[in-house]
Write a protein that holds these residues in place. Structure first.
Motif, PDB file in Angstrom:
ATOM      1  N   LEU A  55       0.779  -1.239  -0.102  1.00 32.46           N
ATOM      2  CA  LEU A  55       0.058  -0.107   0.184  1.00 32.46           C
ATOM      3  C   LEU A  55       0.647   1.295   0.156  1.00 32.46           C
ATOM      4  N   GLN A  56       2.001   1.259   0.660  1.00 32.69           N
ATOM      5  CA  GLN A  56       2.982   2.534   0.526  1.00 32.69           C
ATOM      6  C   GLN A  56       3.482   2.585  -0.963  1.00 32.69           C
ATOM      7  N   TYR A  57       3.792   1.445  -1.331  1.00 35.28           N
ATOM      8  CA  TYR A  57       4.401   1.370  -2.738  1.00 35.28           C
ATOM      9  C   TYR A  57       3.421   2.095  -3.583  1.00 35.28           C
ATOM     10  N   ARG A  58       1.941   1.591  -3.619  1.00 31.54           N
ATOM     11  CA  ARG A  58       1.056   2.122  -4.276  1.00 31.54           C
ATOM     12  C   ARG A  58       0.784   3.618  -4.299  1.00 31.54           C
ATOM     13  N   CYS A  59       0.673   4.061  -2.963  1.00 29.02           N
ATOM     14  CA  CYS A  59       0.629   5.422  -2.618  1.00 29.02           C
ATOM     15  C   CYS A  59       1.583   6.353  -3.490  1.00 29.02           C
ATOM     16  N   MET A  60       2.765   5.964  -3.147  1.00 31.87           N
ATOM     17  CA  MET A  60       4.151   6.542  -3.884  1.00 31.87           C
ATOM     18  C   MET A  60       3.755   6.543  -5.323  1.00 31.87           C
TER      19      MET A  60
END
Length: 159
Positions: A55-60
């Protein structure tokens, strides 16, 4: 046969989704803290950690890709997934990015893959080879799309 008594917690469980828990939309006994404790007790904490990393990757990635192409919600009707995706083939989607953007996403992808998806990874996920290979092949073809980990995330919570 004994009849099952309906309890207050059974009523509370209706409508609870993994993404609701992860987004802080639930209360005890279905809050994120409760779910984290459950995952630790079931020796499945790597699933939750992987989902957080994905999810952190997705946001970035959403922030970077939004400059180049519109991202639309793509999910089954009536299902709130929390994933922004577009349909179609995204092989080489990293080619539209600047070198700095591509390197930033690639480093994050490599960290997640190394920790959770490669064989004998420190916190290797228990997901099917088909899903694992599919995600790894997409990354190998420079697909850095925000939803790259969605297939693995969808299977990771299965305990």
């Amino acid at each position: 046969m004994y009849p099952l008594r309906k309890s207050k917690s059974m009523d509370m469980a209706r409508g609870v989704s993994l993404y609701g828990i992860l987004n802080g939309e639930t209360t005890p006994p279905y809050a994120l803290r409760d779910f984290e404790a459950f995952c630790r007790a079931e020796h499945a904490a790597e699933n939750l950690d992987f989902i957080h990393a994905a999810l952190q990757y997705r946001c970035m990635a959403v922030n970077i890709y939004a400059k180049y192409c519109p991202l639309q919600e793509s999910q089954p009707a009536g299902r709130k997934s929390g994933w922004t995706a577009v349909g179609g083939n995204h092989h080489g989607s990293g080619n539209m990015l600047t070198d700095i953007e591509r390197d930033t996403l690639k480093k994050q992808l490599d960290d997640i893959v190394g920790m959770y998806l490669v064989g004998r990874a420190y916190r290797e996920l228990n997901i099917s080879d088909r899903i694992r290979k599919g995600v790894l092949e997409e990354i190998e073809h420079q697909n850095y799309h925000p939803a790259i980990f969605e297939p693995a995330v969808q299977k990771a919570p299965v305990i």
